[in-house]
Design an enzyme around this catalytic site. Structure first.
Site, PDB file in Angstrom:
ATOM      1  N   SER A 105       0.811  -1.228   0.000  1.00 11.47           N
ATOM      2  CA  SER A 105       0.000   0.000   0.000  1.00 11.47           C
ATOM      3  C   SER A 105       0.842   1.276   0.000  1.00 11.47           C
ATOM      4  O   SER A 105       0.524   2.249   0.683  1.00 11.47           O
ATOM      5  CB  SER A 105      -0.962   0.021   1.195  1.00 11.47           C
ATOM      6  OG  SER A 105      -1.937  -0.964   1.069  1.00 11.47           O
ATOM      7  N   ASP A 147      -7.094  -0.753   1.724  1.00  4.97           N
ATOM      8  CA  ASP A 147      -5.790  -0.132   1.965  1.00  4.97           C
ATOM      9  C   ASP A 147      -5.921   1.161   2.752  1.00  4.97           C
ATOM     10  O   ASP A 147      -5.215   1.387   3.743  1.00  4.97           O
ATOM     11  CB  ASP A 147      -5.087   0.146   0.638  1.00  4.97           C
ATOM     12  CG  ASP A 147      -4.706  -1.128  -0.100  1.00  4.97           C
ATOM     13  OD1 ASP A 147      -4.869  -2.224   0.472  1.00  4.97           O
ATOM     14  OD2 ASP A 147      -4.259  -1.027  -1.251  1.00  4.97           O
TER      15      ASP A 147
END
Length: 335
Positions: A105, A147
């Site tokens: 991420s 995320d």
């Protein structure tokens, strides 16, 4: 001029892949690697960011209308500018300890850190995550909210059991007697232009026939006439079950059962969802043969990136375990 510094962690998803955009379950944790954005808020008419890993700075006018007209990481910066519509300029820098394109991420960490630096309210992690998801979608990424929510809502020493239908966040302690390790395959992944959108469309097509995959069972899957859609739906339905079983096993200190869910998750991602690679498969198999490893799987959307494993403490001495970190926050002014 006001000096601002914001930090956002990366995240590793322990289990629950390709479930966020189908209202399912996942269990990520924010990690002690991340991205920092620092600089001056001022009276300018653009957001300027420099990065040590990018050759040229990014300069985004505050009146930008279409972030998809930009290329590379400028798209993400543009998405944040369009979503937040800041009234002040920003001149700053971005640094990161995350492998870019490694499935941890790095893009969400950039977006969340920049949003905080530009003035987004970080007091409500769910609202911040929604805002940053919208920013990424404005940049052309058809992402779920996994995320951004993991990055914004991280709790030190805990993973997060996330319910994407209700957006409930339940911290689950990471026991002191296990390590969480991450191995980078060296294969950079990109959601833009990848098969990610195809997988999402296939899940949507399956849901249009049997109803929301969050509520479906394997008997419903058997009603699908298309074998490809059956496999995609089967992964999502069984993955949600694995998330619940993994969380329960972790709470009970049953690391063998927890690890079995990771092995099974990887097999499902490899065979039913077809997002693994030969390199990721080899890493997982090497870990399966390593004493003290309870379980391992690819983490992130797939198509490259990283493998995550839970192990006995010190079982894999040639890699440094990651620790569960607090979520995104302002460093200066302090939050």
């Amino acid at each position: 001029m006001t000096f601002v510094e914001a930090h956002a962690p990366g995240r590793v998803n322990l289990i629950g892949e390709h479930t966020d955009y189908t209202d399912g379950l996942a269990m990520p944790m924010a990690i002690d690697l991340g991205t920092t954005v620092y600089g001056q808020r001022g009276d300018g008419t653009s957001v300027v960011l420099r990065s040590a890993i990018e050759e040229a700075p990014v300069e985004i006018p505050l009146d930008l209308e279409d972030p998809t007209s930009l290329a590379g990481w400028a798209r993400y910066v543009g998405g944040v500018v369009v979503e937040l519509t800041p009234t002040h300029g920003f001149d700053g820098h971005v640094t990161t300890t995350l492998p870019v394109g490694g499935g941890l991420s790095s893009s969400a960490a950039l977006v969340v850190a920049l949003a905080l630096a530009l003035g987004a309210d970080g007091s409500d992690p769910v609202a911040l995550a929604r805002q940053c998801q919208q920013a990424e979608q404005r940049a052309g990424i058809r992402c779920g909210i996994l995320d951004q929510l993991a990055v914004a809502a991280g709790v030190e020493d805990h993973a997060l059991l996330l319910d994407f239908r209700s957006l409930a966040v339940e911290p689950v302690a990471i026991p002191d007697d296990v390590d969480v390790i991450i191995l980078d395959s060296g294969e950079e992944r990109q959601l833009m232009g990848s098969a990610y959108d195809d997988r999402r469309a296939q899940c949507e097509a399956a849901a249009s026939e049997i109803g929301p995959l969050r509520d479906a069972d394997l008997a419903d899957v058997d009603r699908l006439g298309d074998d490809l859609l059956r496999r995609r739906a089967r992964h999502v339905i069984t993955e949600n079950r694995r998330v619940r079983d993994f969380a329960a096993a972790l709470r009970a200190g049953d690391y063998v059962t927890a690890g079995q869910q990771l092995w099974a998750s990887h097999e499902s991602l490899r065979d039913d969802f077809e997002v693994s690679t030969r390199t990721l498969d080899h890493l997982v198999e090497a870990l399966r043969e390593t004493p003290g490893v309870f379980g391992a799987r690819l983490t992130g959307a797939g198509f490259g990136g990283c493998v995550v494993a839970i192990t006995e403490r010190g079982a894999v001495p040639w890699t440094t375990p990651v620790r569960a970190s607090r979520g995104a926050h302002l460093v200066s002014p302090t939050s």
